[in-house]
Design a protein around this motif. Structure first.
Motif, PDB file in Angstrom:
ATOM      1  N   TYR A   1      29.855  51.124  29.690  1.00 30.11           N
ATOM      2  CA  TYR A   1      31.033  52.262  29.034  1.00 30.11           C
ATOM      3  C   TYR A   1      32.532  51.779  29.557  1.00 30.11           C
ATOM      4  CZ  TYR A   1      33.577  56.466  28.117  1.00 30.11           C
ATOM      5  OH  TYR A   1      34.442  57.524  27.612  1.00 30.11           O
ATOM      6  N   HIS A   2      32.499  51.707  30.678  1.00 28.39           N
ATOM      7  CA  HIS A   2      33.886  51.446  31.374  1.00 28.39           C
ATOM      8  C   HIS A   2      34.130  49.839  31.076  1.00 28.39           C
ATOM      9  CE1 HIS A   2      34.109  55.553  33.015  1.00 28.39           C
ATOM     10  NE2 HIS A   2      32.941  55.201  33.484  1.00 28.39           N
ATOM     11  N   ALA A   3      33.231  49.021  30.940  1.00 30.72           N
ATOM     12  CA  ALA A   3      33.739  47.692  30.879  1.00 30.72           C
ATOM     13  C   ALA A   3      34.082  47.483  29.395  1.00 30.72           C
ATOM     14  CB  ALA A   3      32.500  46.565  31.318  1.00 30.72           C
ATOM     15  N   GLY A   4      33.461  48.062  28.584  1.00 33.02           N
ATOM     16  CA  GLY A   4      33.976  48.177  26.902  1.00 33.02           C
ATOM     17  C   GLY A   4      35.295  48.568  26.786  1.00 33.02           C
ATOM     18  N   ILE A   5      35.382  49.536  27.310  1.00 35.23           N
ATOM     19  CA  ILE A   5      37.035  50.110  27.203  1.00 35.23           C
ATOM     20  C   ILE A   5      37.955  49.311  27.864  1.00 35.23           C
ATOM     21  CG2 ILE A   5      38.456  52.124  27.849  1.00 35.23           C
ATOM     22  CD1 ILE A   5      36.062  54.059  27.347  1.00 35.23           C
ATOM     23  N   ALA A   6      37.693  49.025  28.963  1.00 32.55           N
ATOM     24  CA  ALA A   6      38.901  47.872  29.613  1.00 32.55           C
ATOM     25  C   ALA A   6      38.769  46.777  28.959  1.00 32.55           C
ATOM     26  CB  ALA A   6      38.058  47.463  31.048  1.00 32.55           C
ATOM     27  N   PHE A   7      37.903  46.181  28.416  1.00 34.98           N
ATOM     28  CA  PHE A   7      37.707  44.904  27.501  1.00 34.98           C
ATOM     29  C   PHE A   7      38.723  45.235  26.316  1.00 34.98           C
ATOM     30  CE2 PHE A   7      36.531  42.407  23.847  1.00 34.98           C
ATOM     31  CZ  PHE A   7      36.211  41.398  24.338  1.00 34.98           C
ATOM     32  N   GLN A   8      38.470  46.574  25.526  1.00 33.64           N
ATOM     33  CA  GLN A   8      39.172  46.858  24.390  1.00 33.64           C
ATOM     34  C   GLN A   8      40.671  46.929  24.824  1.00 33.64           C
ATOM     35  OE1 GLN A   8      38.369  47.055  20.957  1.00 33.64           O
ATOM     36  NE2 GLN A   8      40.591  47.033  20.849  1.00 33.64           N
ATOM     37  N   ILE A   9      41.173  47.612  25.905  1.00 34.93           N
ATOM     38  CA  ILE A   9      42.444  47.750  26.314  1.00 34.93           C
ATOM     39  C   ILE A   9      43.141  46.558  26.526  1.00 34.93           C
ATOM     40  CG2 ILE A   9      43.941  48.695  27.976  1.00 34.93           C
ATOM     41  CD1 ILE A   9      42.143  51.059  28.711  1.00 34.93           C
ATOM     42  N   GLN A  10      42.369  45.461  27.115  1.00 29.06           N
ATOM     43  CA  GLN A  10      43.023  44.257  27.146  1.00 29.06           C
ATOM     44  C   GLN A  10      43.359  43.516  25.843  1.00 29.06           C
ATOM     45  OE1 GLN A  10      44.556  42.639  29.246  1.00 29.06           O
ATOM     46  NE2 GLN A  10      44.469  40.672  29.354  1.00 29.06           N
ATOM     47  N   ASP A  11      42.317  43.675  24.889  1.00 33.25           N
ATOM     48  CA  ASP A  11      42.721  43.492  23.473  1.00 33.25           C
ATOM     49  C   ASP A  11      43.956  43.983  22.815  1.00 33.25           C
ATOM     50  OD1 ASP A  11      40.817  41.552  22.818  1.00 33.25           O
ATOM     51  OD2 ASP A  11      39.647  42.883  21.441  1.00 33.25           O
ATOM     52  N   ASP A  12      44.032  45.043  23.093  1.00 31.58           N
ATOM     53  CA  ASP A  12      45.278  45.957  22.666  1.00 31.58           C
ATOM     54  C   ASP A  12      46.548  45.350  23.210  1.00 31.58           C
ATOM     55  OD1 ASP A  12      43.536  47.507  21.345  1.00 31.58           O
ATOM     56  OD2 ASP A  12      44.003  49.320  22.308  1.00 31.58           O
ATOM     57  N   LEU A  13      46.426  45.209  24.477  1.00 29.66           N
ATOM     58  CA  LEU A  13      47.575  44.722  25.199  1.00 29.66           C
ATOM     59  C   LEU A  13      47.831  43.085  24.658  1.00 29.66           C
ATOM     60  CD1 LEU A  13      46.951  45.739  28.911  1.00 29.66           C
ATOM     61  CD2 LEU A  13      48.894  46.470  27.455  1.00 29.66           C
ATOM     62  N   LEU A  14      46.782  42.508  24.396  1.00 31.20           N
ATOM     63  CA  LEU A  14      47.000  40.978  24.112  1.00 31.20           C
ATOM     64  C   LEU A  14      47.553  41.217  22.613  1.00 31.20           C
ATOM     65  CD1 LEU A  14      43.757  39.320  25.466  1.00 31.20           C
ATOM     66  CD2 LEU A  14      46.263  38.879  26.120  1.00 31.20           C
ATOM     67  N   ASP A  15      47.098  42.322  21.762  1.00 28.37           N
ATOM     68  CA  ASP A  15      47.877  42.153  20.428  1.00 28.37           C
ATOM     69  C   ASP A  15      49.130  42.364  20.320  1.00 28.37           C
ATOM     70  OD1 ASP A  15      46.979  42.673  17.631  1.00 28.37           O
ATOM     71  OD2 ASP A  15      48.151  44.381  17.965  1.00 28.37           O
ATOM     72  N   VAL A  16      49.702  42.922  21.596  1.00 32.52           N
ATOM     73  CA  VAL A  16      51.116  43.179  21.592  1.00 32.52           C
ATOM     74  C   VAL A  16      51.805  42.003  22.206  1.00 32.52           C
ATOM     75  CG1 VAL A  16      52.954  44.426  22.651  1.00 32.52           C
ATOM     76  CG2 VAL A  16      51.138  45.677  21.671  1.00 32.52           C
ATOM     77  N   GLN A  17      51.266  41.422  23.252  1.00 30.86           N
ATOM     78  CA  GLN A  17      51.785  40.385  24.012  1.00 30.86           C
ATOM     79  C   GLN A  17      51.592  38.983  23.599  1.00 30.86           C
ATOM     80  OE1 GLN A  17      50.135  41.378  27.799  1.00 30.86           O
ATOM     81  NE2 GLN A  17      51.052  43.181  28.025  1.00 30.86           N
TER      82      GLN A  17
END
Length: 795
Positions: A712-728
């Motif tokens: 649960y927590h690893a999946g959310i951490a993965f998605q947040i990094q995806d969101d950050l990479l989408d910006v960066q």
């Protein structure tokens, strides 16, 4: 060059040399006259009353034989607590840090009270770690998760995220010829040291806001100063740069210290060009940050001390062991200067007010530490051909009767510190002798009794009675070990083990990924209808994309390495996971959903064919996934049925997650709503990768629940990094265009929390995931590295 800076630097260096010369002259007299021996002998005789135990035989066997090796951190701390020695162990450890690193006199009532409080706090931390962890895991307070939890408590999450990223980049750029673990350890030690200085400088009356601001600044200052160890000291000591490059590099550093301005790299060719440009940029940023934080009245001191530090290191570094003509002054003056100035700089780095007593103690203390370190590194230094007082004495002692014996000077320094610097303070005598005997014990254990005795025959032959007393202490004394040494060994072991496990993770990732890619393609029978052949071609086109294959790789590791299942038996499960995941991406990319044009570095399927073909292909892959799962052989049929039921249920939940995502477009979601969408869209897929092999292995429900919590927590951490990479990120980095979330008006962790807030949220879930792993009853190195990969990846 700036004449003012140069004049100040030269004047400061001459002043430091004069002070060092006076100090060395006083030590020289003590060694030549052996005046330190009777005084120190009396000190040791007093000291040994506390350290030579007179156990009854039963007591000796019951306690000593059960004493665990210090390399087993958890058992050792537990043993100290069980035997009632933990308080004394922490008292000498913390007191020594206050004396050595913080430059304080131990007879001050305020210092005594502060040490007592730190001892109590440290004891709670250690016992909590021992009760919480077990086996051979590193203490949680020296982990990234432990560091971030401390940052949350202090309100300095942003600075800690910054330094975690910086430390990762430094580790990635340390050349193979250098000792990467020791370089990282030194850098971390300096950061911790600067933070400690700031905490002591703050005092108990500082407001929470002031404390947070000062600690955040301390972390950045600590990194900026500490960076000089791996990328100046260690780099110049190593064989990475050739002689010409070392000279060019040294001139750049000297120019910066003399002028206050960092010069450009200039022309730099060859294999080290990329490394030098990276180091130059990092050191430039560090130099400018420290300089920018200096008050006008401390800036001159900073530059003077930095110049003393660098120049004395340079003089010491450029000595040649083949030269038989160095004087005692030439051997010892640079190490007095560099060892003292390295600690004095810390005070100027944090712009602390001048403290004459502190400076006097630190100046006198430095050579003690340097001689102890050089003794510990003697065998390695001899192999490297490095010039230290010990290596030079070993080589030329028979030719040069004028050479000072560095081992004798070491004991003279100890006597001088006890009686002339710390005014015969009993606690100081206790700690310095504890540390000296501990250093000899560690050396004997490290190099073996035969090598140790041979070294002692050389260095201690001039004072046989005194040496016999010392060796008696080495053989018999106990209660002389220290927490900082324990943590140092733990950190180096942890860093080395992490590197090995990371290499294993990368090798496993590559080999399993290749195996999965080899088994993913769907075969076409010769007699199938043309339309089905087209469908299979479309499916294979999507499967050929450069996917990470995280989910099937994770499943393979859990199934084969953790649960001992046959690799060939789980191939259908791996295929089913990637088929299911690829199908979800096909649907996700459709014009009616995210309308993506590129996926895995290639045009999306609906762009190559059309939307209808893409939809049918997605459905086809889902059916193939179910077919693969039903073909699992060698397992209990009820277990396979349970797996298929679980898989079908989770697939339905993923569809619900995508529906939630589509329904949220153009809406501003709350964090709770976004977490729910994220879990259904991403977390469930990670959960399935962990739980499905656990089902096949018939693991108990308690462990499965922990795996779900981690996922649960690893999946959310993965998605947040995806969101950050989408910006960066960009197209080349990501394999797809950046900025798609903003274009699609999609709520993300970045749009809700901002980049800084999203980073904090990612690290919060990282911590929760790591804390879940600690509940598992098995080794979890691969999952830990997978989680680290998730939050540190750049695509």
């Amino acid at each position: 060059m700036n004449v003012a800076y140069t004049d100040h630097a030269d004047t400061g260096y001459r002043r430091a040399e004069e002070k060092a010369a006076q100090y060395f002259a006083s030590l020289y007299v003590q060694v030549k006259e052996k005046s330190y021996i009777p005084i120190l002998t009396e000190d040791i005789l007093l000291w040994r009353r506390k350290h030579i135990r007179r156990f009854a035989w039963r007591s000796f066997f019951s306690l000593e034989k059960r004493k665990p090796d210090t390399r087993d951190y958890h058992k050792y701390i537990g043993w100290l607590h069980h035997t009632g020695e933990l308080d004394q162990y922490l008292d000498r450890s913390i007191s020594y840090i206050y004396m050595r690193d913080l430059g304080m006199a131990l007879d001050s009532p305020d210092t005594k009270r502060r040490i007592l409080q730190v001892v109590e706090d440290t004891k709670k931390l250690l016992l909590h770690s021992v009760s919480k962890d077990g086996g051979n895991k590193a203490p949680d307070f020296i982990s990234l998760a432990g560091l971030y939890r401390w940052a949350q408590k202090e309100g300095i999450e942003t600075a800690v995220i910054w330094v975690i990223n910086k430390l990762k980049h430094v580790a990635d750029h340390i050349p193979e010829e250098m000792d990467a673990e020791q370089a990282q350890r030194k850098l971390i030690k300096i950061i911790v040291g600067v933070v400690m200085h700031v905490i002591e400088d703050l005092g108990a009356e500082a407001s929470p806001a002031e404390r947070s601001a000062r600690l955040e600044d301390a972390i950045r200052l600590g990194y900026s100063y500490g960076l000089t160890y791996p990328f100046i000291d260690d780099l110049l000591d190593s064989g990475v740069l050739n002689v010409q490059e070392k000279e060019q590099y040294s001139q750049m550093i000297r120019h910066a210290l003399l002028t206050g301005t960092v010069p450009e790299v200039g022309q730099w060719n060859g294999k080290n060009m990329e490394l030098v440009h990276y180091v130059h940029q990092e050191l430039t940023d560090a130099f400018e940050y420290i300089k920018g934080r200096q008050r006008p009245e401390t800036q001159q001191t900073f530059f003077e001390q930095s110049n003393v530090f660098f120049h004395s290191q340079h003089v010491d570094r450029t000595k040649d062991l083949a030269n038989p003509h160095y004087t005692n002054e030439e051997l010892y003056m640079p190490i007095i200067l560099k060892s003292a100035s390295s600690r004095l700089i810390v005070r100027s780095v944090i712009s602390a007010s001048a403290d004459e007593d502190f400076e006097e103690r630190i100046f006198a203390y430095g050579i003690y530490n340097q001689l102890a370190d050089d003794f510990a590194d003697m065998f390695q230094d001899m192999g490297d051909g490095a010039v230290t007082p010990y290596t030079y004495y070993l080589k030329y002692r028979d030719q040069r009767t004028d050479l000072i014996n560095p081992y004798e000077l070491y004991w003279a320094v100890i006597s001088h510190l006890i009686h002339n610097v710390y005014d015969s303070d009993a606690k100081t005598r206790e700690l310095l002798l504890d540390r000296a005997i501990n250093g000899l014990k560690r050396c004997k254990q490290r190099v073996g009794a035969e090598n140790y005795n041979e070294i002692m025959r050389i260095f201690a032959s001039g004072n046989p009675e005194f040496n016999e007393l010392i060796q008696q202490m080495v053989r018999k004394a106990d209660q002389v070990d220290f927490l900082d040494k324990l943590l140092r060994d733990q950190m180096v072991a942890m860093l080395r083990n992490e590197r090995k496990e990371k290499d294993y993770f990368i090798d496993t990732f590559k080999s399993v990924r290749e195996e999965i890619n080899h088994n993913l393609q769907i075969d076409k029978a010769h007699d199938i209808p043309p339309m089905k052949a087209t469908l299979i071609d479309a499916a294979n086109y999507t499967l050929e994309g450069d996917g990470k294959r995280l989910r099937p790789i994770l499943t393979w590791v859990m199934a084969v390495k953790e649960y001992g299942l046959q690799a060939s038996a789980v191939i259908p499960l791996l295929r089913s996971l990637e088929y299911m995941h690829t199908a979800s991406l096909i649907f996700d990319d459709l014009p009616t959903q995210d309308n993506a044009s590129v996926r895995r570095g290639r045009p999306t399927l609906h762009r190559v064919h059309d939307s209808a073909t893409a939809e049918i292909t997605g459905l086809y892959l889902i059916q193939k996934a179910i077919e693969e799962q039903s073909s699992l052989k060698g397992f209990d049929p009820e277990t396979v049925l349970k797996l298929i039921q679980y898989s079908s249920s989770r697939a339905g939940d993923m569809c619900a997650g995508q529906a939630m995502d589509l329904n949220s477009k153009g809406k501003l979601l709350s964090l709770e709503e976004l977490n729910t969408v994220c879990y259904y869209k991403t977390g469930i897929a990670f959960e399935a990768s962990l739980v499905m092999p656990a089902i096949l292995a018939q693991v108990n429900e308690t462990e499965i629940a922990i795996l779900k919590k981690f996922a649960y927590h690893a999946g959310i951490a993965f998605q947040i990094q995806d969101d950050l990479l989408d910006v960066q990120g960009d197209m080349e980095q990501l394999g797809k265009p950046g900025g798609q979330d903003a274009e699609n008006n999609t709520s993300t962790f970045v749009t809700i929390l901002g980049q800084e807030g999203a980073s904090r949220e990612m690290w919060e879930h990282y911590c929760l995931a790591m804390e879940a792993l600690r509940e598992l009853p098995r080794h979890t190195a691969f999952l830990e590295h997978l989680l680290n990969y998730m939050v540190n990846r750049d695509r």
